[in-house]
Design an enzyme around this catalytic site. Structure first.
Site, short mmCIF file in Angstrom:
data_model
loop_
_atom_site.label_atom_id
_atom_site.label_comp_id
_atom_site.label_asym_id
_atom_site.label_seq_id
_atom_site.Cartn_x
_atom_site.Cartn_y
_atom_site.Cartn_z
N GLU A 124 0.94 -1.25 -0.04
CA GLU A 124 0.05 -0.10 0.00
C GLU A 124 0.92 1.12 0.05
OE1 GLU A 124 -2.92 2.23 -0.52
OE2 GLU A 124 -3.67 0.47 -0.03
N VAL A 127 2.57 3.53 -3.20
CA VAL A 127 1.95 4.49 -4.02
C VAL A 127 1.24 5.28 -3.12
CG1 VAL A 127 0.22 5.11 -5.73
CG2 VAL A 127 1.68 3.03 -5.91
N GLY A 129 2.29 7.17 -0.37
CA GLY A 129 2.88 7.22 0.92
C GLY A 129 1.77 6.97 1.90
N GLY A 182 14.92 19.06 2.58
CA GLY A 182 14.83 17.66 2.92
C GLY A 182 13.82 16.88 2.08
N GLU A 185 16.42 14.66 -2.68
CA GLU A 185 17.85 14.29 -2.62
C GLU A 185 18.60 14.94 -3.05
OE1 GLU A 185 18.20 11.66 -0.83
OE2 GLU A 185 16.09 10.92 -0.52
N LYS A 200 5.13 4.38 -10.11
CA LYS A 200 3.92 4.34 -9.17
C LYS A 200 2.67 4.09 -10.23
CE LYS A 200 5.40 7.11 -5.41
NZ LYS A 200 5.49 8.54 -4.74
#
Length: 389
Positions: A124, A127, A129, A182, A185, A200
């Site tokens: 779950e 995709v 979060g 943050g 990256e 995704k």
């Protein structure tokens, strides 16, 4: 008592441990038994942390423990994570992951192993979060024929586009801000070049129609080439620029999937979704359009989805979730067979039948991608991108 392990104690793995610490009592009530974090597998030294007793460095400890029920894979990538996931499933352990690269590229194989061993492989959190979207797709919307899925699937790029629209800053400046906060990256390629969103949308397509769509088989464009001028023109004309993943099933059963920045009309529900938030719209032939919205990343939101899968795996120990996708999907020749509307900008006369947005900026179509590119080349357009309609 149910026992589980965490492999990889970074942002997601430590978030899962924190969710258990915060909500262990209520989780036990929902599960009907206590949930115990028995092992944490990580190459780092955890002796100075509250989890020193759970820390191990040898995967065989997890693999050979008959009392271990579920393994949470939060290592990332598709190398070590793939090996350990295979071995865990073959050893009869349920596996839960947030690893979209692994699911998109090896999900078909891993789900087949899970079926053979009568265990669950759940993802779950891969995709959206913390947004619950996969389970509603294969469960709550099971009575529908899914026609289309479209969404903002990457919070980093959405933050950058929000800053370009509302802050009037360039892509490079917005990226630097995202890195300082943050959100991005040091090497942001997977986000800004659309690779993350591509993985995704493939997973969503796989679940929606039961056929495998691999990331390398679809068109993926990111936002690194976007000009602030186009973002501004779109905004003044009642559109927002969003990086969208889109999957469609045509009437003849063939499919299409792609990722690209789009002009999105302001009255579309996903247009006002800003910052690091994600939004996924699913169209079913019975339900119509439904939208799932929330934080698409972060330790606790992602860990929330992971923990939901852990409970689901344990609840379905004796009757596993029947997930999986079969042979490759029948994809159309998207360059030639998918008609879309297109935004064009440049120093040229207004094309016949087009809609004018601003001086030198127009919407044309519907045209295939090939025809749109040929037109753009003919008029020497400085910008070309699809319009969501």
């Amino acid at each position: 008592m149910a026992n589980f392990a965490i492999m990889g104690f970074g942002t997601v793995g430590s978030g899962v441990a924190e969710v258990l610490r915060m909500n262990g009592e209520s989780i036990a009530q929902k599960l009907g038994e206590p949930l115990n974090l028995k092992y944490i597998l990580d190459v780092r030294d955890l002796s100075a942390t509250p989890y020193a007793k759970q820390a191990v460095k040898d995967f065989a400890v997890l693999e050979n423990d008959p009392e271990l029920d579920v393994v949470v894979e939060s290592i990332g990538g598709a190398k070590v994570a793939l090996e350990f996931t295979r071995r865990a499933l073959l050893a009869g352990k349920h596996v839960v992951t947030s690893n979209k690269e692994l699911v998109a590229t090896h999900g078909r194989e891993l789900l087949a192993i899970a079926k053979e061993k009568n265990v669950n492989y759940l993802f779950e959190a891969s995709v959206g979060g913390g947004i619950p979207v996969l389970r509603p797709l294969f469960q709550c919307l099971a009575g529908n024929q899914i026609q289309e899925i479209v969404g903002i699937l990457n919070g980093t790029t959405n933050y950058i586009l929000t800053r370009m629209v509302k802050g009037g800053v360039t892509f490079a400046e917005a990226l630097k801000e995202a890195q300082s906060k943050g959100y991005a990256e040091a090497n942001p390629a997977a986000d800004v070049e659309g690779l993350d969103a591509g993985r995704k949308i493939c997973i969503l397509s796989d679940l929606a129609w039961g056929r495998e769509v691999r990331p390398e088989a679809i068109s993926i464009q990111g936002i690194s080439h976007l000009d602030l001028r186009d973002v501004d023109i779109a905004s003044r004309a009642g559109y927002r620029v969003k990086l969208l993943g889109r999957a469609l099933r045509l009437e003849d059963g063939r499919q299409a999937a792609y990722v690209a920045p789009h002009l999105v009309p302001a009255d579309c529900p996903i247009a006002p979704v800003d910052d690091v938030f994600n939004a996924i719209m699913i169209r079913g032939n019975a339900v119509g359009d439904v939208m799932f919205y929330g934080r698409g990343a972060g330790d606790l939101p992602t860990a929330s989805a992971v923990m939901g899968d852990v409970l689901d795996a344990l609840t379905h120990r004796n009757r596993r979730r029947d997930l999986g996708w079969s042979e490759s999907a029948p994809l159309i020749d998207q360059e030639r067979e998918l008609p879309l509307y297109w935004y064009l900008r440049g120093d040229f006369a207004q094309p016949e039948g087009s809609e004018k947005l601003a001086e030198g900026a127009y919407i044309v179509g519907p045209l295939s991608a090939q025809a749109a590119k040929e037109l753009a080349e003919q008029v020497k357009a400085a910008a070309l991108m699809p319009v969501l309609r």
